[in-house]
Design a protein around this motif. Structure first.
Motif, mmCIF file in Angstrom:
data_model
loop_
_atom_site.group_PDB
_atom_site.id
_atom_site.type_symbol
_atom_site.label_atom_id
_atom_site.label_comp_id
_atom_site.label_asym_id
_atom_site.label_seq_id
_atom_site.Cartn_x
_atom_site.Cartn_y
_atom_site.Cartn_z
ATOM 1 N N GLN A 55 -4.020 12.239 -21.188
ATOM 2 C CA GLN A 55 -3.514 12.762 -22.451
ATOM 3 C C GLN A 55 -2.618 11.760 -23.179
ATOM 4 O O GLN A 55 -2.640 11.672 -24.410
ATOM 5 N N ALA A 56 -1.840 10.996 -22.428
ATOM 6 C CA ALA A 56 -0.985 9.987 -23.063
ATOM 7 C C ALA A 56 -1.836 8.932 -23.768
ATOM 8 O O ALA A 56 -1.546 8.526 -24.904
ATOM 9 N N LEU A 57 -2.889 8.488 -23.117
ATOM 10 C CA LEU A 57 -3.795 7.519 -23.722
ATOM 11 C C LEU A 57 -4.521 8.125 -24.920
ATOM 12 O O LEU A 57 -4.721 7.464 -25.948
ATOM 13 N N TYR A 58 -4.902 9.390 -24.784
ATOM 14 C CA TYR A 58 -5.568 10.086 -25.886
ATOM 15 C C TYR A 58 -4.681 10.127 -27.132
ATOM 16 O O TYR A 58 -5.132 9.812 -28.243
ATOM 17 N N VAL A 59 -3.422 10.498 -26.948
ATOM 18 C CA VAL A 59 -2.522 10.631 -28.099
ATOM 19 C C VAL A 59 -2.310 9.275 -28.766
ATOM 20 O O VAL A 59 -2.345 9.157 -30.001
ATOM 21 N N PHE B 217 -12.426 10.828 -27.100
ATOM 22 C CA PHE B 217 -13.408 11.795 -26.603
ATOM 23 C C PHE B 217 -12.957 12.401 -25.272
ATOM 24 O O PHE B 217 -13.090 13.605 -25.048
ATOM 25 N N SER B 218 -12.389 11.572 -24.405
ATOM 26 C CA SER B 218 -11.940 12.058 -23.098
ATOM 27 C C SER B 218 -10.776 13.030 -23.214
ATOM 28 O O SER B 218 -10.562 13.849 -22.314
ATOM 29 N N GLY B 219 -10.019 12.945 -24.316
ATOM 30 C CA GLY B 219 -8.845 13.796 -24.463
ATOM 31 C C GLY B 219 -9.067 15.054 -25.269
ATOM 32 O O GLY B 219 -8.138 15.875 -25.379
ATOM 33 N N GLU B 220 -10.264 15.244 -25.819
ATOM 34 C CA GLU B 220 -10.497 16.417 -26.661
ATOM 35 C C GLU B 220 -11.380 17.428 -25.933
ATOM 36 O O GLU B 220 -10.979 17.951 -24.906
ATOM 37 N N GLU B 221 -12.581 17.732 -26.419
ATOM 38 C CA GLU B 221 -13.353 18.817 -25.796
ATOM 39 C C GLU B 221 -13.725 18.509 -24.352
ATOM 40 O O GLU B 221 -13.844 19.420 -23.523
ATOM 41 N N ASN B 222 -13.890 17.227 -24.033
ATOM 42 C CA ASN B 222 -14.160 16.843 -22.653
ATOM 43 C C ASN B 222 -13.002 17.255 -21.739
ATOM 44 O O ASN B 222 -13.200 17.788 -20.638
ATOM 45 N N MET C 78 0.847 -1.195 0.000
ATOM 46 C CA MET C 78 0.000 0.000 0.000
ATOM 47 C C MET C 78 0.881 1.244 0.000
ATOM 48 O O MET C 78 1.827 1.348 0.792
ATOM 49 N N GLU C 79 0.606 2.184 -0.880
ATOM 50 C CA GLU C 79 1.433 3.376 -0.997
ATOM 51 C C GLU C 79 1.150 4.366 0.138
ATOM 52 O O GLU C 79 0.032 4.434 0.646
ATOM 53 N N PRO C 80 2.178 5.135 0.529
ATOM 54 C CA PRO C 80 1.957 6.180 1.530
ATOM 55 C C PRO C 80 0.941 7.196 1.011
ATOM 56 O O PRO C 80 0.797 7.396 -0.211
ATOM 57 N N PRO C 81 0.196 7.855 1.910
ATOM 58 C CA PRO C 81 -0.835 8.811 1.482
ATOM 59 C C PRO C 81 -0.306 9.885 0.532
ATOM 60 O O PRO C 81 -0.998 10.252 -0.431
ATOM 61 N N ARG C 82 0.899 10.418 0.767
ATOM 62 C CA ARG C 82 1.430 11.458 -0.110
ATOM 63 C C ARG C 82 1.620 10.948 -1.536
ATOM 64 O O ARG C 82 1.297 11.645 -2.506
ATOM 65 N N GLN C 83 2.120 9.721 -1.677
ATOM 66 C CA GLN C 83 2.326 9.165 -3.009
ATOM 67 C C GLN C 83 0.991 8.862 -3.681
ATOM 68 O O GLN C 83 0.824 9.074 -4.892
ATOM 69 N N GLU C 84 0.050 8.370 -2.890
ATOM 70 C CA GLU C 84 -1.275 8.075 -3.443
ATOM 71 C C GLU C 84 -1.929 9.348 -3.985
ATOM 72 O O GLU C 84 -2.492 9.363 -5.086
ATOM 73 N N LEU C 85 -1.829 10.427 -3.206
ATOM 74 C CA LEU C 85 -2.403 11.699 -3.649
ATOM 75 C C LEU C 85 -1.642 12.241 -4.855
ATOM 76 O O LEU C 85 -2.251 12.760 -5.808
ATOM 77 N N PHE C 86 -0.330 12.108 -4.844
ATOM 78 C CA PHE C 86 0.477 12.582 -5.971
ATOM 79 C C PHE C 86 0.081 11.861 -7.261
ATOM 80 O O PHE C 86 -0.013 12.486 -8.328
ATOM 81 N N ASN C 87 -0.160 10.554 -7.174
ATOM 82 C CA ASN C 87 -0.584 9.801 -8.356
ATOM 83 C C ASN C 87 -1.906 10.326 -8.900
ATOM 84 O O ASN C 87 -2.107 10.407 -10.116
ATOM 85 N N MET C 88 -2.823 10.686 -7.990
ATOM 86 C CA MET C 88 -4.091 11.265 -8.430
ATOM 87 C C MET C 88 -3.866 12.605 -9.126
ATOM 88 O O MET C 88 -4.464 12.886 -10.172
ATOM 89 N N GLY D 3 -2.842 12.429 -12.749
ATOM 90 C CA GLY D 3 -3.733 11.673 -13.623
ATOM 91 C C GLY D 3 -3.996 12.315 -14.970
ATOM 92 O O GLY D 3 -4.246 11.632 -15.956
ATOM 93 N N TYR D 4 -3.925 13.645 -15.025
ATOM 94 C CA TYR D 4 -4.194 14.334 -16.290
ATOM 95 C C TYR D 4 -3.199 13.930 -17.376
ATOM 96 O O TYR D 4 -3.534 13.893 -18.570
#
Length: 337
Positions: A19-23, A98-103, A1-11, A14-15
């Motif tokens: 974008q990587a998946l979109y491209v 769709f998630s990577g464009e106007e959304n 289980m990751e420490p809370p700071r790392q877990e929050l950092f991963n969130m 997320g952007y």
């Protein structure tokens, strides 16, 4: 289980994943890897990209488990990456696009929505999402394909519903016909009407033909704020009402109430929010930024339906992201909100 700071950092980061998946989806990378491993240099020539930049993108997505990377720096598909292939029956390629464009751009204006209560998309583009898509056919096509792909996620309760004794199903806002097509394939004695705006249903004829149900399904165009086709004994409204405020959703439901048979059934495929519902609350934020609509709790659905002359009869809880609300025409006068 990751420490809370790392877990929050991963969130927080997320952007970048979105974008990587979109491209990768936009470039069609997975389609080019279907025949085997490829180096970034060769892949870049196929998809029209800078080889060094594409290598860095692929390396990151390989670290996330989307692609494989071997010691010779060739890339291949993982089970996750397979889902970005256009020809995969379970494909999520257009969902990623769709998630990577106007959304995605609208999500960058979430602060505006939270501060003002206004729809971020309208603020950014100067008009509503559906009005904007009417002027942007490529975006409309991507949206329709993305919505079709979400139908296939972990089953669809509308498709598995028992239509015994029913003869005519009307799909309100049915897009290119993925949902009504599947219902008619599973129920060969039924007929259907697909109803949507002209731009929403522009691909419906060819898709229904592919499904082999074009002779049993007619396409009608118009706005559900004006009227809907009459005479159906089942009306399906899939992922439509959550796009709209209560007043506008009531107007849509009121038109369906005028059209439906007195012994008919209304099926609503949308989220029924509950506590700690991550998927439902995420979709609710999407409505906040994209359309000005909202997801609703069971009590909110009950009240909304009563205001248009329907009685909620049953909620089928989700197998995937969305639930199924069943309602019947109410013999009592509508309860005004």
């Amino acid at each position: 289980m990751e420490p809370p700071r790392q877990e929050l950092f991963n969130m927080i980061q997320g952007y970048k994943t979105t974008q990587a998946l979109y491209v990768a989806a936009k470039l069609g990378v997975a389609d080019h890897l279907v025949h085997g491993l490829m180096r970034a240099e060769d892949l870049a020539k196929e998809v029209g990209a800078n080889s060094k930049a594409l290598f860095r993108l692929m390396r990151h997505l390989a670290a996330l488990g989307i692609f494989t990377q071997d010691k010779s720096t060739k890339f291949g598909l993982t089970p996750l990456g397979e889902l970005l292939r256009t020809d995969n029956p379970e494909s999520m390629r257009y969902s990623a696009i769709f998630s990577g464009e106007e959304n995605y751009k609208a999500a960058g204006n979430l602060l505006h929505s939270v501060r003002t209560g206004e729809t971020a998309f309208n603020h950014l583009y100067g008009k509503g999402h559906f009005d904007w898509m009417a002027e942007n056919t490529d975006a409309s096509s991507t949206f329709n394909k993305a919505m079709a792909q979400t139908l296939r996620r972990r089953g669809n309760p509308v498709e598995s519903y028992d239509y015994s004794g029913r003869h005519l199903v009307v799909d309100i806002g049915g897009g290119r016909g993925d949902l009504i097509g599947s219902v008619l394939v599973s129920n060969p004695t039924m007929e259907g009407i697909l109803f949507d705006l002209p731009q929403g249903s522009s691909e419906a004829q060819s898709h229904l033909k592919t499904k082999g149900v074009q002779d049993r399904c007619r396409i009608e165009t118009g706005s559900f704020f004006d009227s809907v086709p009459a005479g159906g004994d089942v009306y399906v409204v899939s992922r439509i009402l959550h796009d709209w405020s209560d007043d506008k959703a009531t107007a849509i439901l009121a038109n369906i109430r005028k059209a439906i048979k007195e012994d008919g059934t209304l099926l609503i495929r949308d989220s029924v929010l509950s506590d700690n519902d991550v998927q439902g609350s995420t979709l609710d934020l999407t409505m906040l930024i994209m359309t000005g609509g909202q997801e609703r709790t069971e009590s909110e659905w009950r009240s909304l339906l009563q205001s248009a002359g329907f009685a909620l009869t049953r909620v089928y809880k989700k197998e995937g992201q969305l639930d199924l609300v069943e309602a019947k025409p109410d013999k009592q006068p509508p309860h005004r909100r």
